[in-house]
Scaffold this motif. Structure first.
Motif, PDB file in Angstrom:
ATOM      1  N   TYR A 102       0.877  -1.114  -0.108  1.00 53.51           N
ATOM      2  CA  TYR A 102      -0.061   0.029   0.064  1.00 53.51           C
ATOM      3  C   TYR A 102       0.882   1.384  -0.013  1.00 53.51           C
ATOM      4  CZ  TYR A 102      -4.678  -1.649  -0.207  1.00 53.51           C
ATOM      5  OH  TYR A 102      -6.087  -2.134  -0.637  1.00 53.51           O
ATOM      6  N   PHE A 103       2.149   1.204   0.779  1.00 56.66           N
ATOM      7  CA  PHE A 103       2.951   2.471   0.358  1.00 56.66           C
ATOM      8  C   PHE A 103       3.340   2.866  -0.858  1.00 56.66           C
ATOM      9  CE2 PHE A 103       7.318   3.719  -0.042  1.00 56.66           C
ATOM     10  CZ  PHE A 103       7.329   4.906   0.627  1.00 56.66           C
ATOM     11  N   LEU A 104       3.599   1.433  -1.781  1.00 55.60           N
ATOM     12  CA  LEU A 104       3.885   1.819  -2.973  1.00 55.60           C
ATOM     13  C   LEU A 104       2.720   2.181  -3.872  1.00 55.60           C
ATOM     14  CD1 LEU A 104       6.164  -1.424  -3.705  1.00 55.60           C
ATOM     15  CD2 LEU A 104       6.893   0.920  -3.641  1.00 55.60           C
ATOM     16  N   SER A 105       1.656   1.843  -3.527  1.00 58.57           N
ATOM     17  CA  SER A 105       0.137   2.157  -4.291  1.00 58.57           C
ATOM     18  C   SER A 105      -0.146   3.670  -4.154  1.00 58.57           C
ATOM     19  CB  SER A 105      -0.847   1.335  -3.486  1.00 58.57           C
ATOM     20  OG  SER A 105      -2.221   1.656  -4.281  1.00 58.57           O
ATOM     21  N   VAL A 106       0.106   4.052  -2.883  1.00 59.22           N
ATOM     22  CA  VAL A 106      -0.600   5.425  -2.539  1.00 59.22           C
ATOM     23  C   VAL A 106       0.621   6.339  -2.361  1.00 59.22           C
ATOM     24  CG1 VAL A 106      -2.554   4.438  -1.878  1.00 59.22           C
ATOM     25  CG2 VAL A 106      -1.098   5.041  -0.150  1.00 59.22           C
ATOM     26  N   GLY A 107       2.010   5.999  -2.008  1.00 60.41           N
ATOM     27  CA  GLY A 107       2.853   7.193  -1.756  1.00 60.41           C
ATOM     28  C   GLY A 107       2.930   7.270  -0.183  1.00 60.41           C
ATOM     29  N   GLU A 108       2.247   6.909   0.505  1.00 60.16           N
ATOM     30  CA  GLU A 108       2.282   7.195   1.781  1.00 60.16           C
ATOM     31  C   GLU A 108       2.250   5.830   2.814  1.00 60.16           C
ATOM     32  OE1 GLU A 108      -0.398  10.136   4.803  1.00 60.16           O
ATOM     33  OE2 GLU A 108      -0.388  10.345   2.706  1.00 60.16           O
ATOM     34  N   ASP A 109       2.896   6.242   3.906  1.00 59.04           N
ATOM     35  CA  ASP A 109       2.714   4.799   4.632  1.00 59.04           C
ATOM     36  C   ASP A 109       1.516   4.813   5.606  1.00 59.04           C
ATOM     37  OD1 ASP A 109       3.806   2.560   6.302  1.00 59.04           O
ATOM     38  OD2 ASP A 109       5.233   3.546   7.374  1.00 59.04           O
ATOM     39  N   ILE A 110       0.496   4.185   4.931  1.00 56.60           N
ATOM     40  CA  ILE A 110      -0.794   4.263   5.736  1.00 56.60           C
ATOM     41  C   ILE A 110      -1.462   3.090   6.571  1.00 56.60           C
ATOM     42  CG2 ILE A 110      -1.799   5.673   3.817  1.00 56.60           C
ATOM     43  CD1 ILE A 110      -3.257   3.229   2.737  1.00 56.60           C
ATOM     44  N   ILE A 111      -0.567   1.859   6.518  1.00 59.22           N
ATOM     45  CA  ILE A 111      -1.116   0.903   6.973  1.00 59.22           C
ATOM     46  C   ILE A 111       0.188  -0.124   7.624  1.00 59.22           C
ATOM     47  CG2 ILE A 111      -1.167  -0.420   4.967  1.00 59.22           C
ATOM     48  CD1 ILE A 111      -3.756  -0.897   7.799  1.00 59.22           C
ATOM     49  N   ASP A 112       0.895   0.724   8.633  1.00 60.81           N
ATOM     50  CA  ASP A 112       1.870  -0.005   9.397  1.00 60.81           C
ATOM     51  C   ASP A 112       1.355  -0.518  10.660  1.00 60.81           C
ATOM     52  OD1 ASP A 112       1.326   2.308  10.817  1.00 60.81           O
ATOM     53  OD2 ASP A 112       3.289   2.854  11.051  1.00 60.81           O
ATOM     54  N   GLY A 113       2.424  -1.360  11.106  1.00 63.68           N
ATOM     55  CA  GLY A 113       1.991  -2.114  12.346  1.00 63.68           C
ATOM     56  C   GLY A 113       2.024  -3.498  12.209  1.00 63.68           C
ATOM     57  N   PHE A 119      -5.657  -4.672  11.612  1.00 64.42           N
ATOM     58  CA  PHE A 119      -7.193  -5.233  11.756  1.00 64.42           C
ATOM     59  C   PHE A 119      -7.837  -4.169  12.499  1.00 64.42           C
ATOM     60  CE2 PHE A 119     -10.595  -7.905  13.988  1.00 64.42           C
ATOM     61  CZ  PHE A 119     -11.227  -8.191  12.743  1.00 64.42           C
ATOM     62  N   GLN A 120      -7.175  -3.476  13.166  1.00 64.25           N
ATOM     63  CA  GLN A 120      -7.980  -2.411  14.064  1.00 64.25           C
ATOM     64  C   GLN A 120      -7.843  -0.887  13.188  1.00 64.25           C
ATOM     65  OE1 GLN A 120      -6.450  -2.367  18.091  1.00 64.25           O
ATOM     66  NE2 GLN A 120      -6.877  -4.509  18.430  1.00 64.25           N
ATOM     67  N   THR A 121      -7.343  -1.063  12.199  1.00 66.81           N
ATOM     68  CA  THR A 121      -7.024   0.491  11.498  1.00 66.81           C
ATOM     69  C   THR A 121      -8.450   1.303  11.316  1.00 66.81           C
ATOM     70  OG1 THR A 121      -6.278   1.352   9.577  1.00 66.81           O
ATOM     71  CG2 THR A 121      -7.380  -0.608   9.182  1.00 66.81           C
ATOM     72  N   SER A 122      -8.094   2.524  11.765  1.00 69.23           N
ATOM     73  CA  SER A 122      -9.222   3.643  11.689  1.00 69.23           C
ATOM     74  C   SER A 122      -9.555   3.912  10.139  1.00 69.23           C
ATOM     75  CB  SER A 122      -8.598   4.825  12.609  1.00 69.23           C
ATOM     76  OG  SER A 122      -7.474   5.466  12.313  1.00 69.23           O
ATOM     77  N   ARG A 123      -8.510   3.415   9.185  1.00 71.10           N
ATOM     78  CA  ARG A 123      -8.770   3.972   7.882  1.00 71.10           C
ATOM     79  C   ARG A 123      -9.682   3.070   7.142  1.00 71.10           C
ATOM     80  NH1 ARG A 123      -4.900   7.243   5.441  1.00 71.10           N
ATOM     81  NH2 ARG A 123      -3.336   8.043   6.679  1.00 71.10           N
ATOM     82  N   ALA A 124     -10.081   2.132   7.759  1.00 72.23           N
ATOM     83  CA  ALA A 124     -11.107   1.100   6.983  1.00 72.23           C
ATOM     84  C   ALA A 124     -12.381   1.866   6.709  1.00 72.23           C
ATOM     85  CB  ALA A 124     -11.538  -0.028   8.005  1.00 72.23           C
ATOM     86  N   VAL A 125     -12.827   1.788   5.304  1.00 69.85           N
ATOM     87  CA  VAL A 125     -13.868   2.229   4.926  1.00 69.85           C
ATOM     88  C   VAL A 125     -15.108   1.104   4.849  1.00 69.85           C
ATOM     89  CG1 VAL A 125     -12.730   3.982   3.757  1.00 69.85           C
ATOM     90  CG2 VAL A 125     -13.267   1.773   2.573  1.00 69.85           C
ATOM     91  N   ASP A 126     -14.663   0.049   5.093  1.00 74.02           N
ATOM     92  CA  ASP A 126     -15.801  -1.195   5.373  1.00 74.02           C
ATOM     93  C   ASP A 126     -15.062  -2.336   5.752  1.00 74.02           C
ATOM     94  OD1 ASP A 126     -18.146  -2.179   5.011  1.00 74.02           O
ATOM     95  OD2 ASP A 126     -18.320  -1.908   2.856  1.00 74.02           O
ATOM     96  N   ARG A 127     -15.702  -3.253   6.497  1.00 70.68           N
ATOM     97  CA  ARG A 127     -15.407  -4.449   7.099  1.00 70.68           C
ATOM     98  C   ARG A 127     -16.187  -5.494   6.839  1.00 70.68           C
ATOM     99  NH1 ARG A 127     -11.531  -3.518  11.049  1.00 70.68           N
ATOM    100  NH2 ARG A 127     -11.134  -1.349  11.448  1.00 70.68           N
ATOM    101  N   PHE A 128     -15.827  -6.784   6.784  1.00 72.58           N
ATOM    102  CA  PHE A 128     -16.589  -7.933   6.522  1.00 72.58           C
ATOM    103  C   PHE A 128     -16.362  -8.934   7.392  1.00 72.58           C
ATOM    104  CE2 PHE A 128     -15.441  -5.309   2.757  1.00 72.58           C
ATOM    105  CZ  PHE A 128     -16.633  -5.169   2.016  1.00 72.58           C
ATOM    106  N   ARG A 189     -11.380  -3.197   4.230  1.00 74.11           N
ATOM    107  CA  ARG A 189     -11.377  -2.288   2.724  1.00 74.11           C
ATOM    108  C   ARG A 189     -10.821  -0.884   3.251  1.00 74.11           C
ATOM    109  NH1 ARG A 189     -16.293  -3.178  -0.727  1.00 74.11           N
ATOM    110  NH2 ARG A 189     -15.001  -5.396  -1.029  1.00 74.11           N
ATOM    111  N   LEU A 190      -9.869  -0.450   2.405  1.00 74.72           N
ATOM    112  CA  LEU A 190      -9.184   0.860   2.521  1.00 74.72           C
ATOM    113  C   LEU A 190      -9.549   1.949   1.980  1.00 74.72           C
ATOM    114  CD1 LEU A 190      -5.409  -0.489   3.569  1.00 74.72           C
ATOM    115  CD2 LEU A 190      -7.278  -0.140   5.022  1.00 74.72           C
ATOM    116  N   PHE A 191      -9.981   1.539   0.648  1.00 75.62           N
ATOM    117  CA  PHE A 191     -10.717   2.370  -0.198  1.00 75.62           C
ATOM    118  C   PHE A 191     -12.019   2.219  -0.844  1.00 75.62           C
ATOM    119  CE2 PHE A 191      -5.961   3.051  -0.166  1.00 75.62           C
ATOM    120  CZ  PHE A 191      -6.027   4.620   0.013  1.00 75.62           C
ATOM    121  N   GLU A 192     -12.987   3.141  -0.938  1.00 79.73           N
ATOM    122  CA  GLU A 192     -14.348   2.832  -1.408  1.00 79.73           C
ATOM    123  C   GLU A 192     -14.175   2.100  -2.911  1.00 79.73           C
ATOM    124  OE1 GLU A 192     -16.926   2.837   0.067  1.00 79.73           O
ATOM    125  OE2 GLU A 192     -16.871   4.411   1.542  1.00 79.73           O
ATOM    126  N   ALA A 193     -14.815   1.240  -3.065  1.00 79.19           N
ATOM    127  CA  ALA A 193     -15.013   0.236  -4.338  1.00 79.19           C
ATOM    128  C   ALA A 193     -15.238   1.009  -5.273  1.00 79.19           C
ATOM    129  CB  ALA A 193     -15.900  -0.735  -4.192  1.00 79.19           C
TER     130      ALA A 193
END
Length: 245
Positions: A102-113, A119-128, A189-193
């Motif tokens: 995802y760093f390579l995809s968006v150019g920012e370190d958005i999902i480290d850890g 699993f607990q990321t606050s960036r989630a736009v949807d969960r299943f 899911r991190l980005f809206e479909a």
């Protein structure tokens, strides 16, 4: 004569067993790594492709977790965790692969850890939920798995059509694998479909729970975690406190 009948019976049995082996179904071979379904956000598709670029890279427990530097790194030697030599292996562990893709995809370190914190990321736009199975998943969704103790212990990137990209365990390499596996804990899911950027990298998402359901809303990190009446995404994750900031 009896001996001839016995040999004939054995030969017939051997032929039957051979035929059964030759005609028994075999496991499906993994397809070429790539985006295997439509509908995901551009960033999610790009993350899948960047994960595919790591196919064949060594797994290294703790690899990919250098602060501020996503990417392959030497891991941690810990025989108790099945990683006796990983401090001498340069590669990625499961969450390090997700972070780097995802760093390579968006150019920012958005999902480290670790997988647990991802699993607990606050960036989630949807969960299943696990009960939903694979049907609602799109390429780029993060799939999580629990160990025998019930803890989140593994994460992979869904590629579509029942396949995922994963960094499996010490001694193995990044690979395509079947997404049907025991211990599945759900997906994020991190980005809206079907979009190209919601939420954009850097947008903060506030997540909080009222004790039953999880709620999230774009906003500043210091906003009060009070129940919002509008412009809210409601996640059905009963009893769990996820992504609270």
């Amino acid at each position: 004569m009896p001996g001839m009948r016995i040999r004939a019976a054995l030969a017939a049995l051997l032929l039957l067993c051979t035929t059964m082996v030759l005609t028994s179904p075999t496991a499906s071979a993994a397809p070429a790594c790539g985006v295997l379904a439509d509908g995901a956000a551009d960033q999610a598709n790009a993350a899948v492709l960047h994960a595919c670029d790591q196919i064949g890279l060594d797994y290294s427990w703790g690899g990919g977790h250098v602060p501020g530097q996503p990417g392959p790194s030497f891991g941690i030697c810990d025989p108790q965790n099945g990683a006796p030599n990983d401090c001498r292996v340069k590669g990625l562990d499961c969450s390090g692969l997700v972070r780097f893709a995802y760093f390579l995809s968006v150019g920012e370190d958005i999902i480290d850890g670790t997988s647990g914190s991802q699993f607990q990321t606050s960036r989630a736009v949807d969960r299943f939920a696990p009960a939903e199975g694979l049907d609602p998943l799109l390429p780029g969704d993060l799939m999580f798995f629990r160990n025998s103790k019930g803890n989140i212990s593994h994460v992979s990137i869904y590629a579509g059509d029942g396949w995922m990209v994963e960094a499996p365990s010490s001694g193995l390499k990044v690979r395509m694998a079947s997404a049907t596996r025991s211990g599945y804990a759900g997906a994020v899911r991190l980005f809206e479909a079907g979009t190209s950027g919601q939420p954009a990298p850097g947008v903060n998402r506030i997540a909080y729970t009222d004790g039953t359901d999880l709620w999230a809303k774009d906003g500043p990190l210091d906003a009060e975690p009070i129940l919002q009446e509008g412009d809210v995404k409601k996640f059905q994750l009963a009893g769990e406190r996820i992504g609270v900031l």
